[in-house]
Design a protein around this motif. Sequence first.
Motif, PDB file in Angstrom:
ATOM      1  N   ASN A 141      11.454 -15.529 -54.476  1.00  0.00           N
ATOM      2  CA  ASN A 141      11.097 -16.177 -53.216  1.00  0.00           C
ATOM      3  C   ASN A 141      12.084 -15.846 -52.104  1.00  0.00           C
ATOM      4  OD1 ASN A 141       8.637 -17.335 -53.742  1.00  0.00           O
ATOM      5  ND2 ASN A 141       9.451 -19.340 -54.320  1.00  0.00           N
ATOM      6  N   ARG A 142      13.279 -15.403 -52.454  1.00  0.00           N
ATOM      7  CA  ARG A 142      14.265 -15.009 -51.445  1.00  0.00           C
ATOM      8  C   ARG A 142      13.788 -13.821 -50.607  1.00  0.00           C
ATOM      9  NH1 ARG A 142      19.396 -13.484 -54.894  1.00  0.00           N
ATOM     10  NH2 ARG A 142      18.666 -15.286 -56.059  1.00  0.00           N
ATOM     11  N   TYR A 143      12.752 -13.128 -51.060  1.00  0.00           N
ATOM     12  CA  TYR A 143      12.232 -11.996 -50.297  1.00  0.00           C
ATOM     13  C   TYR A 143      11.343 -12.440 -49.127  1.00  0.00           C
ATOM     14  CZ  TYR A 143      13.861  -8.708 -53.877  1.00  0.00           C
ATOM     15  OH  TYR A 143      14.630  -7.947 -54.725  1.00  0.00           O
ATOM     16  N   TRP A 144      10.947 -13.737 -49.112  1.00  0.00           N
ATOM     17  CA  TRP A 144      10.115 -14.174 -47.981  1.00  0.00           C
ATOM     18  C   TRP A 144      10.617 -15.426 -47.282  1.00  0.00           C
ATOM     19  CZ3 TRP A 144       6.427 -18.396 -47.867  1.00  0.00           C
ATOM     20  CH2 TRP A 144       6.245 -19.073 -49.077  1.00  0.00           C
ATOM     21  N   PHE A 145      11.614 -16.107 -47.839  1.00  0.00           N
ATOM     22  CA  PHE A 145      12.300 -17.152 -47.075  1.00  0.00           C
ATOM     23  C   PHE A 145      13.695 -17.349 -47.660  1.00  0.00           C
ATOM     24  CE2 PHE A 145      10.050 -19.577 -50.367  1.00  0.00           C
ATOM     25  CZ  PHE A 145      11.007 -20.478 -50.810  1.00  0.00           C
ATOM     26  N   PRO A 146      14.667 -17.715 -46.817  1.00  0.00           N
ATOM     27  CA  PRO A 146      16.033 -17.941 -47.292  1.00  0.00           C
ATOM     28  C   PRO A 146      16.145 -19.327 -47.921  1.00  0.00           C
ATOM     29  CG  PRO A 146      15.942 -18.296 -44.934  1.00  0.00           C
ATOM     30  CD  PRO A 146      14.565 -17.848 -45.344  1.00  0.00           C
ATOM     31  N   SER A 147      16.802 -19.401 -49.073  1.00  0.00           N
ATOM     32  CA  SER A 147      16.966 -20.686 -49.740  1.00  0.00           C
ATOM     33  C   SER A 147      18.005 -20.526 -50.835  1.00  0.00           C
ATOM     34  CB  SER A 147      15.634 -21.169 -50.321  1.00  0.00           C
ATOM     35  OG  SER A 147      15.749 -22.489 -50.821  1.00  0.00           O
ATOM     36  N   TRP A 148      18.199 -21.569 -51.617  1.00  0.00           N
ATOM     37  CA  TRP A 148      19.038 -21.472 -52.811  1.00  0.00           C
ATOM     38  C   TRP A 148      18.118 -21.101 -53.960  1.00  0.00           C
ATOM     39  CZ3 TRP A 148      23.999 -21.033 -53.852  1.00  0.00           C
ATOM     40  CH2 TRP A 148      24.428 -21.191 -55.170  1.00  0.00           C
ATOM     41  N   ASP A 149      18.145 -19.808 -54.360  1.00  0.00           N
ATOM     42  CA  ASP A 149      17.094 -19.257 -55.214  1.00  0.00           C
ATOM     43  C   ASP A 149      17.493 -19.273 -56.689  1.00  0.00           C
ATOM     44  OD1 ASP A 149      14.609 -18.287 -55.682  1.00  0.00           O
ATOM     45  OD2 ASP A 149      14.979 -16.262 -54.961  1.00  0.00           O
ATOM     46  N   TYR A 150      17.872 -20.427 -57.168  1.00  0.00           N
ATOM     47  CA  TYR A 150      18.141 -20.660 -58.589  1.00  0.00           C
ATOM     48  C   TYR A 150      17.541 -22.009 -58.951  1.00  0.00           C
ATOM     49  CZ  TYR A 150      21.289 -16.673 -58.592  1.00  0.00           C
ATOM     50  OH  TYR A 150      21.798 -15.409 -58.501  1.00  0.00           O
ATOM     51  N   PRO A 151      17.257 -22.243 -60.231  1.00  0.00           N
ATOM     52  CA  PRO A 151      16.538 -23.473 -60.581  1.00  0.00           C
ATOM     53  C   PRO A 151      17.405 -24.721 -60.624  1.00  0.00           C
ATOM     54  CG  PRO A 151      16.929 -22.175 -62.548  1.00  0.00           C
ATOM     55  CD  PRO A 151      17.390 -21.334 -61.389  1.00  0.00           C
ATOM     56  N   ASN A 152      18.708 -24.641 -60.301  1.00  0.00           N
ATOM     57  CA  ASN A 152      19.595 -25.793 -60.470  1.00  0.00           C
ATOM     58  C   ASN A 152      19.735 -26.639 -59.202  1.00  0.00           C
ATOM     59  OD1 ASN A 152      21.049 -23.842 -59.086  1.00  0.00           O
ATOM     60  ND2 ASN A 152      23.002 -24.345 -60.069  1.00  0.00           N
ATOM     61  N   ASP A 153      18.745 -26.595 -58.330  1.00  0.00           N
ATOM     62  CA  ASP A 153      18.724 -27.472 -57.157  1.00  0.00           C
ATOM     63  C   ASP A 153      17.275 -27.855 -56.880  1.00  0.00           C
ATOM     64  OD1 ASP A 153      19.488 -28.973 -55.005  1.00  0.00           O
ATOM     65  OD2 ASP A 153      20.291 -27.312 -53.821  1.00  0.00           O
ATOM     66  N   ARG A 154      17.057 -29.099 -56.509  1.00  0.00           N
ATOM     67  CA  ARG A 154      15.722 -29.596 -56.198  1.00  0.00           C
ATOM     68  C   ARG A 154      15.760 -30.282 -54.838  1.00  0.00           C
ATOM     69  NH1 ARG A 154      12.426 -30.504 -61.092  1.00  0.00           N
ATOM     70  NH2 ARG A 154      11.307 -32.114 -59.941  1.00  0.00           N
ATOM     71  N   PHE A 155      14.638 -30.205 -54.114  1.00  0.00           N
ATOM     72  CA  PHE A 155      14.585 -30.755 -52.759  1.00  0.00           C
ATOM     73  C   PHE A 155      13.139 -31.086 -52.422  1.00  0.00           C
ATOM     74  CE2 PHE A 155      14.872 -26.142 -52.918  1.00  0.00           C
ATOM     75  CZ  PHE A 155      13.663 -25.748 -52.364  1.00  0.00           C
ATOM     76  N   THR A 156      12.942 -31.934 -51.444  1.00  0.00           N
ATOM     77  CA  THR A 156      11.595 -32.185 -50.951  1.00  0.00           C
ATOM     78  C   THR A 156      11.201 -31.036 -50.023  1.00  0.00           C
ATOM     79  OG1 THR A 156      12.487 -33.547 -49.164  1.00  0.00           O
ATOM     80  CG2 THR A 156      11.778 -34.679 -51.182  1.00  0.00           C
ATOM     81  N   TYR A 157       9.895 -30.958 -49.732  1.00  0.00           N
ATOM     82  CA  TYR A 157       9.387 -29.742 -49.082  1.00  0.00           C
ATOM     83  C   TYR A 157       8.255 -30.093 -48.123  1.00  0.00           C
ATOM     84  CZ  TYR A 157       6.545 -25.429 -48.795  1.00  0.00           C
ATOM     85  OH  TYR A 157       5.794 -24.363 -48.366  1.00  0.00           O
ATOM     86  N   SER A 158       8.259 -29.417 -46.985  1.00  0.00           N
ATOM     87  CA  SER A 158       7.124 -29.486 -46.062  1.00  0.00           C
ATOM     88  C   SER A 158       6.937 -28.107 -45.450  1.00  0.00           C
ATOM     89  CB  SER A 158       7.362 -30.536 -44.961  1.00  0.00           C
ATOM     90  OG  SER A 158       8.524 -30.231 -44.216  1.00  0.00           O
ATOM     91  N   SER A 159       5.761 -27.870 -44.882  1.00  0.00           N
ATOM     92  CA  SER A 159       5.473 -26.529 -44.375  1.00  0.00           C
ATOM     93  C   SER A 159       4.411 -26.569 -43.301  1.00  0.00           C
ATOM     94  CB  SER A 159       4.995 -25.620 -45.524  1.00  0.00           C
ATOM     95  OG  SER A 159       3.840 -26.169 -46.141  1.00  0.00           O
ATOM     96  N   ALA A 160       4.415 -25.536 -42.483  1.00  0.00           N
ATOM     97  CA  ALA A 160       3.392 -25.328 -41.448  1.00  0.00           C
ATOM     98  C   ALA A 160       3.120 -23.837 -41.393  1.00  0.00           C
ATOM     99  CB  ALA A 160       3.877 -25.835 -40.102  1.00  0.00           C
ATOM    100  N   PHE A 161       1.917 -23.432 -41.795  1.00  0.00           N
ATOM    101  CA  PHE A 161       1.563 -22.017 -41.852  1.00  0.00           C
ATOM    102  C   PHE A 161       0.478 -21.726 -40.824  1.00  0.00           C
ATOM    103  CE2 PHE A 161       3.149 -22.881 -46.171  1.00  0.00           C
ATOM    104  CZ  PHE A 161       4.159 -21.939 -46.210  1.00  0.00           C
ATOM    105  N   THR A 162       0.740 -20.738 -39.993  1.00  0.00           N
ATOM    106  CA  THR A 162      -0.219 -20.298 -38.982  1.00  0.00           C
ATOM    107  C   THR A 162      -0.911 -19.043 -39.494  1.00  0.00           C
ATOM    108  OG1 THR A 162       1.137 -21.216 -37.212  1.00  0.00           O
ATOM    109  CG2 THR A 162      -0.503 -19.571 -36.591  1.00  0.00           C
ATOM    110  N   VAL A 163      -2.252 -19.125 -39.577  1.00  0.00           N
ATOM    111  CA  VAL A 163      -3.046 -18.056 -40.188  1.00  0.00           C
ATOM    112  C   VAL A 163      -4.333 -17.898 -39.396  1.00  0.00           C
ATOM    113  CG1 VAL A 163      -2.114 -18.616 -42.468  1.00  0.00           C
ATOM    114  CG2 VAL A 163      -4.287 -19.612 -41.733  1.00  0.00           C
ATOM    115  N   PRO A 164      -5.070 -16.787 -39.587  1.00  0.00           N
ATOM    116  CA  PRO A 164      -6.388 -16.674 -38.953  1.00  0.00           C
ATOM    117  C   PRO A 164      -7.276 -17.862 -39.316  1.00  0.00           C
ATOM    118  CG  PRO A 164      -5.698 -14.552 -39.809  1.00  0.00           C
ATOM    119  CD  PRO A 164      -4.687 -15.552 -40.298  1.00  0.00           C
ATOM    120  N   GLU A 165      -8.068 -18.314 -38.340  1.00  0.00           N
ATOM    121  CA  GLU A 165      -8.800 -19.561 -38.514  1.00  0.00           C
ATOM    122  C   GLU A 165      -9.860 -19.509 -39.608  1.00  0.00           C
ATOM    123  OE1 GLU A 165     -10.512 -20.449 -34.770  1.00  0.00           O
ATOM    124  OE2 GLU A 165     -11.831 -18.685 -34.725  1.00  0.00           O
ATOM    125  N   ASP A 166     -10.308 -18.309 -40.010  1.00  0.00           N
ATOM    126  CA  ASP A 166     -11.316 -18.236 -41.073  1.00  0.00           C
ATOM    127  C   ASP A 166     -10.694 -18.114 -42.460  1.00  0.00           C
ATOM    128  OD1 ASP A 166     -10.318 -15.712 -40.509  1.00  0.00           O
ATOM    129  OD2 ASP A 166     -12.177 -14.682 -41.036  1.00  0.00           O
TER     130      ASP A 166
END
Length: 825
Positions: A141-166
């Motif tokens: 996942n580090r190839y498409w967003f920066p984060s702590w990319d190991y399984p030893n951390d957990r966090f809550t998550y929210s997102s907003a994705f802009t995409v073609p309307e269809d």
Amino acid sequence: MSPLLISLALAGTPEAPGDYMPTRQFDLVHLHLALEVDVDAGSVTGTATHTVEPLGKPSDWLRLHQTGLDITEVRVDGTVVEGWRAGHHGLDIPMPITGEQHEVAIDYSATPELGLHFRRPGKGSPDTVRSVWSQGQDADNRYWFPSWDYPNDRFTYSSAFTVPEDFVVASNGARTATEAARTGWKTETFALEQEVPTYLIALVVGDYTVYTEQVEDLTLEYIVPRTTSEADARTAGGFAAPQLGFFNELLGTDYAWPLYRQAFVQRFMYGGMENTSLTINSDRVVGQSASQQASAEGLVAHELAHQWFGDLLTCYGWRDRWLNEGFATMYASRWIEEAHGRDLYDVHVRKRMASAVRYKTPMARRSWSPEGPGSAGVYDRGMMVLHMLRVHLGDDIYDAGIRRYVAEHKHGFVETAHLRRALEEESGQHLGWLFDTWVHDVGVPELKTRWAHADGVLTVTISQGERSWHAPVQIEVGSAEEATTRVVWLSAGETQLVLDLDKAPLYVAVDPQGGVLARWDQTQSAEAWAAQARFATTPYARLAAFDAIGAGHATEDGVDALVEALRTDEHAEYRAFAARALGKLGTADVTDPLVDALDDRDERLRAAAVEALGLMPKDGVIAHVRSALRDESALVRATALTALGKLDPANAAEVARKRLDGKDTSQRRRVHDAALTVLGEHGTGADLALIRGYLSTDTPTPLLRTAVTAATKRVAELDDNRADKQRARLAPTLEARLYDLDYRARQAAIRGLRSLGTTSSRAALLTLASDTEVEALAKLARETAAAILTRGTADAQPTPVEDSEGLGDRIDDLEKRLEDLERWR
């Protein structure tokens, strides 16, 4: 990529994917992704915002992971910061020492090679719809967003994705809003209030259709390409509906997430991936054939079980990933037992046992190692360890122990010690003998058994080699009146069970439930094996007898027992087991029941019967195998072609050429795959022209791999001059796939060029090695280029390519999600 391109490695903090357990200076509390996704350009643009809190000794640097991101700005608590540093895998951001919580926003864009995978139809593409899907495990996942990319951390998550309307868009958690963006585009937002590790963050976007189903108060969504029928979508995804209730009750903790989505996507890397509340599956299991439905049922159960084991309870490090995969494999089989009975569960156990004994390295290394986790067999061996515990403790105590384990560690991290402690506390038994030996240690016991009856005494002897293994072994003694079971503990050298018994038993079934993961060499008479096949009280013991009879310990009664199982059992897979045992006998007298099975309505049994006939003497069976080439099932036709290759290689090669000239509309193109395999084994150099077409860009990756293998075998049999000419024809088609959208196709192309590439292919490989951000791919390309250079020299003995960062283990273990499920079913 950034103002300062410096690779910074903080002390004690490895940064390459696969390095074991890096140190964290900050805890990730929340991640918000706000991204625009351009499927046609293969890119994402936007902002990742982390809420973080300091951990341990105060640090003025925050380490995150990223690869290949074009980072333009970093803000901490709303203020633009300078001096942040991006390396090949790391992103280090200067932080204020004061304060309990900080908000870190990172603006970036990316055209990911991994993590996000884009699919587009068009000339030279096997794709049918425009789409993109994510695959994060282990550290992609580090190839498409920066984060702590190991399984030893957990966090809550929210997102907003802009995409073609269809387009349909889906991510983890509940959909909270859909709003218009610029003309022709929309923004959809999602929120997951429960914590999740980075590798389980997921995204699916594309030309999809969504079908829904309500299971009490939980919504199930089935997301499929618009080219997929509603009936196929509901059949494949709908297995989850009854499975949810079963797992809720069995595990004692209800499904934890706000809804459950399943997306079936084209050209997925594996069988499936258990992203929290959004499982992504291969669309290869979607269809109405018996094998596809069976594959879908097993796969859906496996990934759904992960919503507890992996998502609700997350392994603290990849060293313990058997706690994810072994549990998912085991509980998929528990569902099969619930839905279809113990016979079918024991078929799974018998086949998992045969696979699990192959692994020579620890499943969960106890000591720390700089080489990484070194785990092996996390699917098969992992399931068998859990099955051992189930047999030893009994269902009631075992299930209560697992419910305790889940309840005590939900929404948290687990290591093997947590499981052992929960089971020991529930059972009151010390289980170190099992965990130390079968989880943390290497190998499996080599055990030999024999029995004798004399003077009213039965003596059963179990022998082991120099190494001493300790485990309880069940022994079932079958007499004309009843079967009785005793338990003995293995000890050094020989272990004996001595029983007063007036008459000799009909059979002695050692380990009748498969409760000891071991290689067994069991000796008893052919008559005793026949009796065990008929009268043993467990399906597992009967299946063991089937194998023994098929291996040559056959009497007329033993063969009759196999034939009876073939004809009367209710489960196609159990009947298929009997069919294959009959085929191994290789004698003409078992032909008729196998021929009769060719008329069965279940394609899996018909395929097993054809496979068995392929092991028979040619006379008397070849006409039936040829007839199966016209079966309505692609699975049966493919199996028949492979069987014909064993019976009549020249004729099989001719049939294969004709099949490749025609269309194969089956989803996996099974017939073309079998035809390529036959030509690889039995064709001629002239077949390379036909094989070459399957190295082209519109060939699905599994078929590409088969074509590479076939071409390699055919070229190897040519003289040097003709081999060089054929490589000159074949290499350009593989070079064209070095930048395929499918990462697996890129790997297959590189590996193919090792034997099929030319001197000019080296330039293409070295260019790729310098272009790619994926170190494993670059290493593979460089090694292949070197192998081409040395090919043909007297001292050139190319060694097997070892992918860096544990890629070999990832392929062996993660690809088994689909392939093992199909084989076991």
